[in-house]
Write a protein that holds these residues in place. Structure first.
Motif, PDB file in Angstrom:
ATOM      1  N   ASP A  69      -3.005  -6.995   0.114  1.00  0.00           N
ATOM      2  CA  ASP A  69      -1.808  -6.467   0.777  1.00  0.00           C
ATOM      3  C   ASP A  69      -0.966  -5.717  -0.239  1.00  0.00           C
ATOM      4  O   ASP A  69      -1.301  -5.658  -1.437  1.00  0.00           O
ATOM      5  CB  ASP A  69      -0.997  -7.600   1.435  1.00  0.00           C
ATOM      6  N   TRP A  91      -1.363   1.201   5.450  1.00  0.00           N
ATOM      7  CA  TRP A  91      -2.151   0.031   5.045  1.00  0.00           C
ATOM      8  C   TRP A  91      -1.952  -1.119   6.025  1.00  0.00           C
ATOM      9  O   TRP A  91      -0.834  -1.330   6.492  1.00  0.00           O
ATOM     10  CB  TRP A  91      -1.737  -0.421   3.648  1.00  0.00           C
ATOM     11  N   PRO A  92      -2.991  -1.882   6.332  1.00  0.00           N
ATOM     12  CA  PRO A  92      -4.380  -1.665   5.914  1.00  0.00           C
ATOM     13  C   PRO A  92      -4.977  -0.446   6.615  1.00  0.00           C
ATOM     14  O   PRO A  92      -4.640  -0.160   7.760  1.00  0.00           O
ATOM     15  CB  PRO A  92      -5.078  -2.950   6.346  1.00  0.00           C
ATOM     16  N   VAL A 122      -5.771  -1.014   0.534  1.00  0.00           N
ATOM     17  CA  VAL A 122      -5.761  -2.275   1.268  1.00  0.00           C
ATOM     18  C   VAL A 122      -6.651  -2.090   2.498  1.00  0.00           C
ATOM     19  O   VAL A 122      -6.284  -1.359   3.426  1.00  0.00           O
ATOM     20  CB  VAL A 122      -4.333  -2.686   1.680  1.00  0.00           C
ATOM     21  N   SER A 128     -10.240  -7.779   4.012  1.00  0.00           N
ATOM     22  CA  SER A 128      -8.899  -8.304   3.742  1.00  0.00           C
ATOM     23  C   SER A 128      -8.930  -9.829   3.614  1.00  0.00           C
ATOM     24  O   SER A 128      -8.287 -10.412   2.732  1.00  0.00           O
ATOM     25  CB  SER A 128      -7.939  -7.882   4.858  1.00  0.00           C
TER      26      SER A 128
END
Length: 324
Positions: A69, A91-92, A122, A128
């Protein structure tokens, strides 16, 4: 052959095995929304060296460092207000920002090719989750032999690396299918270093600023994807084809047939409906299918330069460039 673990049906096992391998300094192929990445601990010089060696990638070509993040990213790099606004907006997602490295960052200089900047992204989806679980940045270029076609499925990765790779995480076909758009903020200006999966017009709409293109040929390598010859199949590539030579593979766009395609080894259409997002998602997979035929050359019909067409044409021009 590498073990393939499906993140959609066995996410817990995928996370456990990936974190264990990454902790040993072993690169792992991971799915992202852009293309599959060859990920390793960005703070570990031996792990980063393994990426360069596996890919056969020149070490002056920096690696993108993926973060869980923006908060993780800001621990490693300095974000000016405009770069932060871009991160918060996109982002993401398929955007990489080139920003100054913090002196205290643990990201190893090998990942940055010795530059005082770092490319940060990100990613969305399972990548993630992996970054959060691992707790450190991952250097992750595309999971393919350097200079060749980027992978958009786990099978592409496994076929390329074979038993040189221990683990491939399978998240299904990449949704975007093109690498990230790379931007660098310089004062009040936003400079495009590589067009990619985020449409430049969307960046301009959100920021209210015109994105500047690199006008200088042979510019210094500041980010991945700037090499003149890149993303290339084995077969030579012919662009803006108005006809098809016997035995060629034709990759066309928009459903319009070309003269001579009846004698083609294979005809593929990136998007019969003329949808550039669909064309982007299909591009690398179709290039691999074309190359697998063993045809002497691959012809591409013209593709519009608008929207994601800019990124598609960038990849095709590099694929068609003279090879060293």
């Amino acid at each position: 052959m590498a073990d393939i673990v499906d993140t959609r049906t066995d996410a817990a096992a995928a996370l456990e095995r990936a974190c264990e391998a990454l902790s040993r300094g072993v690169p792992v192929a991971i799915p992202t929304e852009t293309v599959y990445g060859l990920a390793a601990d960005a703070t570990d010089p031996l792990a980063i060296t393994r990426i360069y060696e596996m890919k056969g990638r020149p070490r002056f070509n920096p690696l993108i460092c993926h973060m869980a993040d923006l908060a993780m990213a800001e621990k490693h790099a300095v974000f000016d207000p405009l770069s932060r606004a871009l991160a918060q907006a996109f982002w993401p997602g398929p955007l990489t920002l080139i920003v100054p490295i913090r002196p205290e960052s643990a990201i190893h200089p090998l990942a940055r090719a010795g530059l005082d900047t770092v490319g940060i992204r990100v990613p969305a989806g399972f990548a993630s989750r992996l970054l959060t679980a691992f707790g450190r940045p991952l250097a992750a270029p595309s999971a393919n032999t350097s200079g060749r076609i980027s992978p958009t499925t786990a099978r592409h990765v496994a076929d390329d690396f074979g038993d040189r790779l221990e683990l491939v995480l399978d998240g299904g076909p990449a949704a975007v299918g093109l690498e990230s758009t790379i931007l660098k903020v310089e004062g009040d200006a936003i400079r495009l270093l590589r067009p990619g999966g985020l449409d430049v017009s969307e960046i301009e709409r959100v920021t209210g600023r015109r994105v500047q293109r690199n006008e200088k040929a042979g510019a210094a390598i500041e980010a991945p994807g700037m090499l003149a010859s890149h993303y290339a199949p084995v077969a030579p590539v012919r662009l803006d084809a108005s006809d098809v030579k016997p035995g060629e593979v034709l990759i066309r766009f928009g459903g319009a047939p070309l003269p001579g395609e009846d004698a083609a080894a294979l005809v593929l259409d990136l998007s019969p409906a003329g949808n550039l997002a669909e064309a982007a998602a299909n591009l690398f997979g179709y290039m691999k299918r074309a190359d697998a035929t063993g045809a002497g050359s691959i012809a591409f019909s013209p593709i519009p330069e608008t929207g994601l067409g800019e990124a598609i044409n960038d990849r095709l021009q590099r694929a068609a460039a003279p090879r060293g």
